[in-house]
Design a protein around this motif. Structure first.
Motif, mmCIF file in Angstrom:
data_model
loop_
_atom_site.group_PDB
_atom_site.id
_atom_site.type_symbol
_atom_site.label_atom_id
_atom_site.label_comp_id
_atom_site.label_asym_id
_atom_site.label_seq_id
_atom_site.Cartn_x
_atom_site.Cartn_y
_atom_site.Cartn_z
ATOM 1 N N ALA A 167 0.826 -1.209 0.000
ATOM 2 C CA ALA A 167 0.000 0.000 0.000
ATOM 3 C C ALA A 167 0.862 1.262 0.000
ATOM 4 N N TYR A 168 1.926 1.286 0.806
ATOM 5 C CA TYR A 168 2.789 2.470 0.853
ATOM 6 C C TYR A 168 3.508 2.677 -0.477
ATOM 7 N N GLU A 169 4.009 1.593 -1.046
ATOM 8 C CA GLU A 169 4.708 1.696 -2.325
ATOM 9 C C GLU A 169 3.790 2.270 -3.400
ATOM 10 N N LYS A 170 2.558 1.810 -3.440
ATOM 11 C CA LYS A 170 1.607 2.290 -4.454
ATOM 12 C C LYS A 170 1.143 3.713 -4.169
ATOM 13 N N GLU A 171 0.778 3.986 -2.934
ATOM 14 C CA GLU A 171 0.217 5.297 -2.596
ATOM 15 C C GLU A 171 1.227 6.427 -2.754
ATOM 16 N N PHE A 172 2.502 6.147 -2.437
ATOM 17 C CA PHE A 172 3.509 7.204 -2.438
ATOM 18 C C PHE A 172 4.606 6.993 -3.488
ATOM 19 N N ALA A 173 4.325 6.175 -4.500
ATOM 20 C CA ALA A 173 5.237 5.957 -5.633
ATOM 21 C C ALA A 173 6.647 5.603 -5.173
ATOM 22 N N GLN A 174 6.751 4.629 -4.267
ATOM 23 C CA GLN A 174 8.048 4.193 -3.754
ATOM 24 C C GLN A 174 8.514 2.937 -4.471
ATOM 25 N N ASP A 175 9.826 2.799 -4.637
ATOM 26 C CA ASP A 175 10.377 1.580 -5.213
ATOM 27 C C ASP A 175 10.223 0.412 -4.245
#
Length: 146
Positions: free
Chosen positions: A125-133
């Motif tokens: 969820a964090y990777e998707k929501e905040f465009a993280q690798d």
């Protein structure tokens, strides 16, 4: 934080060598360890705030909203959160630094399989929501006494 496999990350002044990326295997307790407390699993998640696409960094308010919406419902028993500065070497050899968060979760060792699913959902969820690798993950065992 733009973590990819093999990058090392320093959070809150402590260097944590970890591999970020796919599901992390977690350690199991070896036999009956002596000492106070109950066998628990400990997972630490490492969240960066810079966006790889150059967009605005994740704010404290956005991060705490994410904790309220995604982490607290999955771990209502409690958590520990530290804010710090993360560091990693990018593909060109440049040392990159950014504001980051280290989240510590403790849960009974016998619940590790169920909690793993929840933890991976948080990372995704964090990777998707905040465009993280990636969101870094490190697992260990502990004996806990509350």
């Amino acid at each position: 934080m733009r973590l990819t496999k093999g990058r090392a990350l320093a959070v809150g002044g402590a260097l944590a060598g970890l591999l970020a990326g796919g599901p992390a295997a977690y350690a199991t307790l070896q036999g009956a360890e002596a000492g106070r407390g109950t066998p628990y699993s400990e997972t630490r998640l490492y969240f960066g705030t810079e966006r790889p696409d150059g967009g605005p960094a994740v704010t404290d308010e956005q991060f705490m909203d994410f904790i309220d919406r995604k982490v607290t419902p999955a771990f209502p028993e409690g958590l520990t959160l530290h804010q710090g500065v993360g560091q990693w070497r990018d593909s060109t050899g440049t040392i990159e630094r950014e504001r980051s968060y280290e989240l510590t979760l403790l849960y009974p060792a016998g619940q590790a399989d169920d909690r793993d699913v929840r933890i991976e959902a948080i990372r995704d969820a964090y990777e998707k929501e905040f465009a993280q690798d990636s969101v870094g993950r490190a697992d260990d065992t502990a004996r806990v006494d509350f």
